[in-house]
Design a protein around this motif. Structure first.
Motif, mmCIF file in Angstrom:
data_model
loop_
_atom_site.group_PDB
_atom_site.id
_atom_site.type_symbol
_atom_site.label_atom_id
_atom_site.label_comp_id
_atom_site.label_asym_id
_atom_site.label_seq_id
_atom_site.Cartn_x
_atom_site.Cartn_y
_atom_site.Cartn_z
ATOM 1 N N ASP A 1 -45.904 81.038 14.564
ATOM 2 C CA ASP A 1 -47.383 80.602 14.416
ATOM 3 C C ASP A 1 -47.938 79.566 16.087
ATOM 4 O O ASP A 1 -49.146 78.777 15.721
ATOM 5 N N VAL A 2 -46.956 78.340 15.970
ATOM 6 C CA VAL A 2 -47.786 77.544 17.233
ATOM 7 C C VAL A 2 -45.745 77.508 18.415
ATOM 8 O O VAL A 2 -45.087 77.916 18.582
ATOM 9 N N LEU A 3 -47.082 77.378 19.534
ATOM 10 C CA LEU A 3 -45.221 76.863 20.618
ATOM 11 C C LEU A 3 -45.092 75.010 20.657
ATOM 12 O O LEU A 3 -46.953 74.666 20.755
ATOM 13 N N LEU A 4 -44.801 75.129 21.292
ATOM 14 C CA LEU A 4 -44.416 73.177 21.614
ATOM 15 C C LEU A 4 -43.405 73.250 23.381
ATOM 16 O O LEU A 4 -42.994 74.106 23.339
ATOM 17 N N THR A 5 -44.492 72.361 23.874
ATOM 18 C CA THR A 5 -43.975 71.762 25.214
ATOM 19 C C THR A 5 -43.891 70.482 25.642
ATOM 20 O O THR A 5 -44.638 69.482 24.159
ATOM 21 N N PRO A 6 -43.729 69.521 26.482
ATOM 22 C CA PRO A 6 -43.909 68.408 27.109
ATOM 23 C C PRO A 6 -45.644 68.349 27.083
ATOM 24 O O PRO A 6 -46.011 69.722 27.704
ATOM 25 N N THR A 7 -46.273 67.443 27.227
ATOM 26 C CA THR A 7 -47.356 67.566 27.333
ATOM 27 C C THR A 7 -47.450 67.296 28.921
ATOM 28 O O THR A 7 -48.538 67.841 29.923
ATOM 29 N N VAL A 8 -46.853 65.964 29.325
ATOM 30 C CA VAL A 8 -46.930 65.683 30.936
ATOM 31 C C VAL A 8 -45.485 65.839 31.051
ATOM 32 O O VAL A 8 -44.507 65.765 30.432
ATOM 33 N N PRO A 9 -44.829 66.538 32.373
ATOM 34 C CA PRO A 9 -43.666 66.611 33.297
ATOM 35 C C PRO A 9 -42.987 64.904 33.257
ATOM 36 O O PRO A 9 -41.562 64.959 34.131
ATOM 37 N N ILE A 10 -43.997 64.694 33.757
ATOM 38 C CA ILE A 10 -42.929 63.309 34.108
ATOM 39 C C ILE A 10 -43.883 61.853 33.502
ATOM 40 O O ILE A 10 -44.771 61.922 32.681
ATOM 41 N N LEU A 11 -42.700 60.928 33.995
ATOM 42 C CA LEU A 11 -43.804 59.835 33.080
ATOM 43 C C LEU A 11 -44.775 59.050 33.790
ATOM 44 O O LEU A 11 -45.080 58.994 35.173
ATOM 45 N N PRO A 12 -45.769 57.662 33.371
ATOM 46 C CA PRO A 12 -46.297 57.434 34.703
ATOM 47 C C PRO A 12 -45.775 56.649 35.861
ATOM 48 O O PRO A 12 -44.929 55.693 34.810
ATOM 49 N N ILE A 13 -46.573 56.549 36.563
ATOM 50 C CA ILE A 13 -46.176 56.501 37.795
ATOM 51 C C ILE A 13 -47.109 55.431 38.642
ATOM 52 O O ILE A 13 -48.690 55.138 37.706
ATOM 53 N N ASN A 14 -47.067 54.547 39.448
ATOM 54 C CA ASN A 14 -47.302 53.276 39.418
ATOM 55 C C ASN A 14 -49.193 53.958 39.827
ATOM 56 O O ASN A 14 -48.612 55.432 40.781
ATOM 57 N N ILE A 15 -50.083 53.035 39.921
ATOM 58 C CA ILE A 15 -51.554 53.465 40.596
ATOM 59 C C ILE A 15 -51.304 53.312 41.512
ATOM 60 O O ILE A 15 -50.711 53.268 42.613
ATOM 61 N N ASP A 16 -51.816 54.412 42.505
ATOM 62 C CA ASP A 16 -52.749 55.345 44.017
ATOM 63 C C ASP A 16 -50.657 55.740 44.620
ATOM 64 O O ASP A 16 -51.171 56.210 45.555
ATOM 65 N N SER A 17 -49.778 56.138 43.305
ATOM 66 C CA SER A 17 -49.028 57.006 44.391
ATOM 67 C C SER A 17 -49.243 58.437 44.216
ATOM 68 O O SER A 17 -50.091 59.214 43.208
ATOM 69 N N ARG A 18 -48.977 59.183 44.675
ATOM 70 C CA ARG A 18 -49.500 60.214 45.336
ATOM 71 C C ARG A 18 -48.096 61.978 45.145
ATOM 72 O O ARG A 18 -48.134 62.751 45.208
ATOM 73 N N HIS A 19 -46.729 61.154 44.968
ATOM 74 C CA HIS A 19 -46.120 62.192 45.616
ATOM 75 C C HIS A 19 -44.300 61.936 44.509
ATOM 76 O O HIS A 19 -44.706 60.473 43.374
ATOM 77 N N VAL A 20 -43.986 63.069 43.121
ATOM 78 C CA VAL A 20 -43.266 63.027 42.395
ATOM 79 C C VAL A 20 -41.503 62.957 42.800
ATOM 80 O O VAL A 20 -42.045 64.618 43.592
ATOM 81 N N ASP A 21 -40.658 63.317 42.725
ATOM 82 C CA ASP A 21 -39.528 63.564 42.749
ATOM 83 C C ASP A 21 -38.419 63.547 41.885
ATOM 84 O O ASP A 21 -38.442 63.233 40.506
ATOM 85 N N ILE A 22 -38.466 65.260 40.905
ATOM 86 C CA ILE A 22 -38.120 64.841 39.718
ATOM 87 C C ILE A 22 -36.739 66.172 40.406
ATOM 88 O O ILE A 22 -37.251 67.576 40.154
ATOM 89 N N ASP A 23 -35.999 65.984 39.663
ATOM 90 C CA ASP A 23 -34.238 66.725 39.871
ATOM 91 C C ASP A 23 -34.390 67.858 40.505
ATOM 92 O O ASP A 23 -34.513 68.581 40.654
#
Length: 480
Positions: A377-399
């Motif tokens: 009936d419906v799908l469940l997902t995370p909304t965003v795969p990362i937590l909020p990061i610093n303003i002006d940051s442009r790269h992230v390393d997940i796992d």
């Protein structure tokens, strides 16, 4: 500010009831809203334009109407904000851009007309990533919007100011626009609720576009029930919107409190649960168990060809955006944020056949979603795969998954339903160890908004996540 905080912490529905019963008047409510804005916004930067004189006139008019027995409903006298992409007659609308710093529209957007008909009070135009072309919310001519839960962090975008204003009680609700997740991403980052309705259900007339093919308008609130009230108010067929779909208006609260026993919820682990921050994964898994306890039937599903969506989404978005702004890029070469300008120019190398192929892929991906939604009936997902990061940051390393740019990480899980047009709802689901908000996303079939609200409401009531951020770090102060 104790009295002010007590008043603005109410949900939209609660404060609407107090107005209906004349416990508080629209004028008193606006006075308290102004106090909250004066205290908080210099440190958050959620608003671009606030015409206090006009707002107070509107509040006095609403109070007079109510006192004379002309009560219009649950939005009457309620402060509602607007992302500064939404046209407001005789009120500056900037798109977060220097180019439109003094632009004054001659008419209200259709959704603004609907809000005014419902008696809502428009309290200001809210900060946005320049021309809504970015999911971080920190590239506006008027400065970045700061996350109420940590003012060093981004709010997400592009409806950044709207999310921050709602979370901190400077508004009881707001309207944003969503092209790749722009109401759901900042809602998740700021701990509130946001709905991206079915493509074509809500008019985009007199709203500055980013992509004609992907843009949506959606409500942002602190509770699911409040979100229902806003979507109820702004629906309606608009003959002046060429993308509008003629569908009967409905009461989205129907069945809201019926529970979810027996409802089938699909978990698309491939793609949607890959390269996700471990704390978010743990949180979503916890919510899966909560939904089971509420009686839902949860099962793993797969969406074939889902990985193909990204190239199609990117091609359509950048081509539409460049076509819209090509003349302005030539006329105002120095009046752009460098990142937005660079992104616009990525469309120059897109070939016509690539755009055609992207439109074909769009149909394919929608069909794949529909096939999966025949099983559940419906799908469940995370909304965003990362937590909020610093303003002006442009790269992230997940796992150990190092993204080239933060943009893809932020947009990855919300953009598919802009491509397909399917409705999707983001609901707060908890906090990280550092106290940063986390959200989950429900995705449904075309025109299933009421059903999504029902599922989201059940989870919300089970979790009781606080969505009003009373105190913020006052270290940062906006300078313009």
């Amino acid at each position: 500010m104790e009295e002010t905080n007590q008043i603005v912490s109410h949900s939209l529905k609660e404060i609407g009831e107090l107005i209906r019963k004349k416990v508080i008047s629209p004028v008193e409510l606006i006075e308290q809203t102004f106090k909250r804005m004066d205290e908080i916004d210099p440190h958050i930067n959620a608003f671009i334009t606030v015409d206090k004189e006009q707002i107070m006139q509107d509040a006095k008019r609403a109070e007079k109407e109510i006192n004379e027995g002309n009560y219009k409903g649950p939005l009457h006298g309620i402060p509602i904000g607007l992302k500064d992409m939404i046209y407001t007659k005789e009120t500056r609308t900037t798109m977060g851009s220097e180019i439109f710093d003094q632009f004054i529209p001659e008419e209200d957007a259709f959704v603004v007309q609907k809000l005014k008909e419902a008696g809502a009070i428009i309290t200001g135009k809210q900060n946005t990533h320049q021309f809504a072309y970015g999911p971080t919310g920190d590239r506006s001519f008027y400065g970045p919007v700061r996350n109420p839960y940590d003012t060093t962090k981004m709010t997400g975008g592009s409806s950044s100011g709207s999310a921050a204003a709602v979370a901190t009680g400077m508004n009881f609700g707001a309207l944003g626009t969503d092209t790749g997740g722009s109401v759901r991403i900042p809602a998740s980052f700021c701990g509130i609720v946001a709905m991206k309705p079915t493509y074509g259900r809500i008019s985009k007339n007199s709203i500055f576009p980013l992509s004609w093919n992907l843009d949506h308008v959606g409500p942002m609130t602190r509770t699911v029930e409040d979100n229902v009230l806003l979507l109820n108010a702004i629906q309606g067929y608009d003959i002046n919107d060429p993308n509008a779909i003629k569908v009967d208006s409905e009461d989205f609260s129907q069945g809201l409190k019926d529970g979810i026993k027996g409802i089938k919820i699909g978990i698309p682990r491939a793609f949607f649960y890959e390269h996700v921050h471990p704390e978010i994964t743990a949180n979503v898994n916890k919510q899966i168990e909560t939904l089971k306890e509420l009686g839902a039937i949860v099962q793993d599903v797969s969406i074939q060809d889902i990985a193909q969506y990204y190239d199609a989404q990117r091609t359509i978005l950048c081509s539409d955006a460049y076509a819209l702004h090509k003349d302005r890029l030539e006329q105002y070469p120095d009046n752009w944020d460098d990142e937005v300008k660079e992104r616009l120019y990525t469309a120059v190398d897109v070939m016509g056949y690539e755009y055609s192929h992207a439109l074909q892929t769009r149909q394919l991906i929608k069909r794949r979603f529909e096939e999966t939604l025949e099983e559940v009936d419906v799908l469940l997902t995370p909304t965003v795969p990362i937590l909020p990061i610093n303003i002006d940051s442009r790269h992230v390393d997940i796992d150990k998954y190092n993204e080239e740019h933060i943009r893809w990480s932020i947009l990855k899980l919300t953009s598919p339903t802009n491509l397909t047009g399917l409705p999707s709802l983001s609901v707060p689901s908890g906090f990280s160890q550092a106290g940063l908000p986390i959200g989950v996303q429900f995705i449904g079939r075309d025109f299933s908004e009421a059903f999504l609200y029902r599922v989201g409401y059940a989870l919300e009531q089970a979790l009781k996540i606080p969505t009003f951020k009373q105190d913020i770090n006052m270290t940062h102060k906006v300078t313009r």
